[in-house]
Design a protein around this motif. Structure first.
Motif, mmCIF file in Angstrom:
data_model
loop_
_atom_site.group_PDB
_atom_site.id
_atom_site.type_symbol
_atom_site.label_atom_id
_atom_site.label_comp_id
_atom_site.label_asym_id
_atom_site.label_seq_id
_atom_site.Cartn_x
_atom_site.Cartn_y
_atom_site.Cartn_z
ATOM 1 N N GLY A 82 13.601 1.453 18.148
ATOM 2 C CA GLY A 82 14.658 2.130 17.420
ATOM 3 C C GLY A 82 15.702 2.755 18.325
ATOM 4 N N ALA A 94 18.064 1.107 14.465
ATOM 5 C CA ALA A 94 16.891 0.606 13.750
ATOM 6 C C ALA A 94 17.282 -0.494 12.773
ATOM 7 N N LEU A 99 15.568 -4.049 15.999
ATOM 8 C CA LEU A 99 14.132 -3.761 15.987
ATOM 9 C C LEU A 99 13.312 -4.979 16.407
ATOM 10 N N ALA A 120 8.740 2.532 13.772
ATOM 11 C CA ALA A 120 10.207 2.595 13.861
ATOM 12 C C ALA A 120 10.646 4.046 13.932
ATOM 13 N N THR A 121 11.630 4.334 14.780
ATOM 14 C CA THR A 121 12.184 5.677 14.889
ATOM 15 C C THR A 121 13.431 5.788 14.024
ATOM 16 N N ASP A 123 17.074 6.159 12.250
ATOM 17 C CA ASP A 123 18.449 5.746 12.490
ATOM 18 C C ASP A 123 19.235 6.038 11.223
ATOM 19 N N THR A 131 15.457 -1.418 7.717
ATOM 20 C CA THR A 131 14.387 -1.123 8.675
ATOM 21 C C THR A 131 13.052 -1.637 8.160
#
Length: 322
Positions: A82, A94, A99, A120-121, A123, A131
């Motif tokens: 991410g 992301a 990704l 996932a981080t 965004d 995402t």
């Protein structure tokens, strides 16, 4: 070491996870190899890394050690995506393409064909639906066995869990959680428990402050004295945090244990916590954390620490509590 179910999945993870944020930057290959060996020998399985740690250096070092120090099938690999590197520096991204490109690069560095858990981080510029499409595709193509989120808000956890139903489901949420940071108890942890996601707690030692090492001064070899990590530790070098640390030290003294053992035992005893991710710079530091595995805190100490560190909860969180 105790192993726990990751939320409502069939995956079981070690109660303590091995964090690798410092690998290849502050932790060299010899120290990393010793950490990995000690961790697995102690019964640990979950290893946490990220594509952004040392610009991929952490994953690369971990990949070089797998198969040499420990067998790949003896560990569970968790990595995150991410944040991508650009000519202008790090960029949050992301989106589906970013990704999946990041995941493929992670697999190359880790020298494996799949990760056991992929997170996932956040965004804010990319719709969660996009995402989620990348998370779902990663599982469908065998690149990841389970998927989850890292550092998301409670409403985002709920939304993604809904979008991932019925398969592959939201397996985990990684978030900061310690006696110095209990914000996840307001909405994130209740969301995880209600939706069947396991919580992976990062920085369970309050970014190192709960070890008690900063009570009187800042050691020259500590993170707080490091040019690239001082800002990471600074938020917990406060008068309020000092009071919490004093309470932990007092409890530890009465139990004849180390403060970090008390802090870890408190956290791993919290409902909904699947694993506490311990990131040590050296093997000696890691062994000190592993020593907490057999500690069960007396109820009166748990109650006292709960009271001292309880987060403020009001409207609307309080109205939704049972």
């Amino acid at each position: 070491m105790e192993h726990r179910r990751l939320g409502s999945t069939g995956l079981r993870v070690s109660r303590l996870g091995l964090g690798t944020m410092t690998w290849s930057r502050d932790t060299d290959d010899h120290e990393a190899a010793e950490q990995l060996r000690d961790f697995v020998d102690a019964g640990g399985t979950l290893i946490d890394t990220s594509a952004s740690y040392a610009d991929g250096g952490s994953e690369q070092l971990l990949g070089a050690l797998l198969g040499d120090v420990v067998d790949r099938d003896d560990v569970l690999l968790c990595t995150k995506a991410g944040v991508r590197r650009t000519s202008a520096g790090a960029a949050v991204d992301a989106s589906r393409g970013a990704l999946l490109d990041s995941l493929d690069a992670s697999l190359r560095r880790l020298r494996t064909d799949r990760v056991d858990l992929w997170l996932a981080t956040p965004d804010p510029r990319t719709p969660l639906e996009e995402t989620v499409s990348a998370l779902r595709y990663a599982v469908a193509t065998g690149r990841a066995r389970y998927v989850g989120l890292s550092n998301h808000a409670g409403w985002q956890v709920a939304r993604v869990a809904t979008l991932l139903e019925p398969e592959p489901g939201l397996a985990a949420v990684e978030a900061e959680y310690s006696l110095l940071q209990r914000g996840v108890e307001r909405e994130v942890l209740p969301a995880c428990e209600a939706l069947g996601a396991g919580l992976l707690a990062w920085s369970p030692l309050g970014r190192g402050v709960l070890t008690g090492k900063y009570r009187r001064t800042i050691p020259s070899d500590s993170r707080a004295a490091s040019a690239h990590l001082a800002g990471f530790v600074q938020p917990y070098l406060t008068a309020d945090a000092s009071g919490v640390v004093d309470a932990v030290v007092t409890a530890a003294s009465g139990l004849e244990r180390a403060p970090l053992e008390v802090a870890l035992a408190w956290l791993t005893g919290r409902a909904g916590v699947a694993s506490a991710i311990v990131g040590a710079r050296t093997a000696v530091q890691l062994r000190a954390a592993l020593a907490a595995e057999d500690l069960e805190l007396p109820p009166e100490i748990v109650s006292a620490l709960d009271e001292i560190t309880a987060p403020a909860v009001g409207y609307p969180e309080q109205s939704g509590r049972r």
